[in-house]
Design a protein around this motif. Structure first.
Motif, mmCIF file in Angstrom:
data_model
loop_
_atom_site.group_PDB
_atom_site.id
_atom_site.type_symbol
_atom_site.label_atom_id
_atom_site.label_comp_id
_atom_site.label_asym_id
_atom_site.label_seq_id
_atom_site.Cartn_x
_atom_site.Cartn_y
_atom_site.Cartn_z
ATOM 1 N N CYS A 146 -0.662 -3.164 1.912
ATOM 2 C CA CYS A 146 -1.696 -2.050 1.912
ATOM 3 C C CYS A 146 -1.152 -0.902 1.133
ATOM 4 O O CYS A 146 -0.249 -0.603 1.207
ATOM 5 N N SER A 201 -6.822 -1.427 15.851
ATOM 6 C CA SER A 201 -7.418 -2.092 14.845
ATOM 7 C C SER A 201 -6.938 -3.662 15.051
ATOM 8 O O SER A 201 -7.543 -4.639 14.940
ATOM 9 N N TRP A 253 -4.220 -8.458 9.514
ATOM 10 C CA TRP A 253 -4.897 -8.433 8.310
ATOM 11 C C TRP A 253 -6.004 -7.144 8.756
ATOM 12 O O TRP A 253 -6.222 -6.322 7.946
ATOM 13 N N SER A 306 -4.301 -4.049 8.432
ATOM 14 C CA SER A 306 -4.031 -3.544 7.033
ATOM 15 C C SER A 306 -5.069 -3.162 6.409
ATOM 16 O O SER A 306 -4.883 -2.039 5.620
ATOM 17 N N LYS A 307 -6.212 -3.288 6.746
ATOM 18 C CA LYS A 307 -7.448 -2.824 5.813
ATOM 19 C C LYS A 307 -7.785 -1.469 6.531
ATOM 20 O O LYS A 307 -8.090 -0.593 5.961
ATOM 21 N N GLU A 357 -5.995 1.820 5.487
ATOM 22 C CA GLU A 357 -6.403 2.265 4.236
ATOM 23 C C GLU A 357 -6.946 3.540 4.034
ATOM 24 O O GLU A 357 -7.624 4.232 2.997
ATOM 25 N N LYS A 411 -12.444 2.555 6.926
ATOM 26 C CA LYS A 411 -12.126 1.297 6.105
ATOM 27 C C LYS A 411 -11.958 0.111 6.796
ATOM 28 O O LYS A 411 -11.589 -1.054 6.508
ATOM 29 N N PRO A 418 -12.864 -3.530 8.160
ATOM 30 C CA PRO A 418 -13.594 -4.324 7.615
ATOM 31 C C PRO A 418 -14.743 -5.115 8.616
ATOM 32 O O PRO A 418 -14.708 -4.749 9.817
ATOM 33 N N ASP A 476 -16.187 -9.614 5.324
ATOM 34 C CA ASP A 476 -14.910 -9.418 4.759
ATOM 35 C C ASP A 476 -13.965 -10.605 5.625
ATOM 36 O O ASP A 476 -13.078 -10.810 4.874
#
Length: 319
Positions: A259, A270, A294, A297-298, A301, A307, A309, A313
């Motif tokens: 990412c 998160s 995951w 990682s989003k 960003e 950001k 999800p 998503d």
């Protein structure tokens, strides 16, 4: 949605400090006798427990949070943010005086950070202010840290929780620095320990001495010891190296996803959202860790939760 209804059943209730993160992007993080330059500044509602339950709400899980705010602009911002993200505010506590908690954060070009905390009214929560009826049917109670006396209220609440409610605990460095003895009442009730590697090694440093171990133990060796102490699931967040998790019957070591890092401030929270989503929805230990990595990682960003999800998503990722 009726956010102020007191008769609401949710999957997860967070209990931790509510803050407004006043994030400053800087050229570099200054050390002693150094100077740096602020490039931009942004106010973002935060707090570890709040980040986690907002993340879960975005993933479709009904959530609420126990926390205290003052009647000021920062308190209004926190309450509005919770409501906009469909987190039920029925467990919010409102202070008659004082200021809402805030965190001054400085983030450099690599996404590294340093934080300064002003707890405000966060540390004035007493047990009588908590509506115990609201907690009776939640599946997971998620504890994070306070600076001061609300830690004692978290301990007092433990005996009031339903036997079917799992306790998830992310101590953070503030609580890790208290040491095992002070944290023991919470750890004795903890079902899911979510902790990063640095915190793990610091918190269980005395275990090295007890077994007269001169060499550094592996994450797994320490985690197995924690299982022996009675915690059912141990999840160790290792930053860019991924995550290690273990139960009595399963273990996994899961890597991260590529990412573009903007801000790592809420990475651990998160991850918690994704992992607890997996736990609630019957995914395996490894699958839950992959979902957590995951989601993190989003989230990193962008700043704060911008950001993070949503459920659509996540389902695309899972598929």
């Amino acid at each position: 949605m009726e956010f102020l209804d007191s008769d609401i059943n949710v999957d997860v209730i967070g209990f931790g400090a509510l803050n407004v993160d006043k994030l400053h992007t800087v050229e570099n993080i200054a050390c002693k006798d150094e100077e740096s330059f602020i490039k931009s500044q942004k106010d973002t509602p935060g707090g570890s427990a709040a980040n986690t339950v907002i993340g879960l709400a975005r993933l479709g899980c009904p959530t609420s949070i126990i926390g205290k705010i003052a009647e000021d602009d920062d308190g209004d911002l926190i309450e509005l943010n919770l409501a906009m993200n469909e987190v039920y505010t029925n467990n919010l506590i409102y202070a008659d005086k004082g200021n809402t908690g805030k965190v001054l954060g400085f983030v450099d070009e690599k996404g590294e950070r340093c934080l300064y905390v002003d707890p405000g009214v966060n540390d004035e929560i007493v047990l009588d202010e908590i509506n115990l009826l609201n907690l009776s049917k939640c599946k997971i109670m998620h504890y994070t840290s306070f600076v001061g006396d609300s830690f004692k209220t978290q301990i007092e609440l433990l005996d009031k929780l339903n036997d079917n409610t799992l306790l998830s605990f992310d101590p953070g460095m503030l609580y890790v620095q208290k040491g095992l003895k002070e944290l023991k009442p919470i750890l004795d009730k903890t079902d899911i320990l979510l902790i990063n590697e640095n915190e793990l090694r610091l918190l269980y440093g005395d275990y090295y001495k007890a077994i007269d171990c001169a060499d550094e133990l592996s994450v797994k060796e320490i985690a197995v010891h924690i299982l022996d102490e009675g915690i059912q699931t141990v999840v160790v967040k290792k930053g860019s190296e991924g995550v290690f998790a273990i139960t009595d019957s399963d273990e996994c070591d899961v890597g991260t996803y590529e990412c573009s890092v903007v801000d790592t401030t809420g990475a651990g929270d998160s991850f918690n959202s994704g992992f607890l989503y997996g736990k609630l929805n019957g995914y395996s230990l490894e699958e839950s860790c992959k979902i957590g990595n995951w989601v993190a990682s989003k989230a990193i960003e962008g700043f704060g939760m911008e950001k993070f999800p949503n459920l659509k998503d996540l389902k695309e990722f899972i598929n």
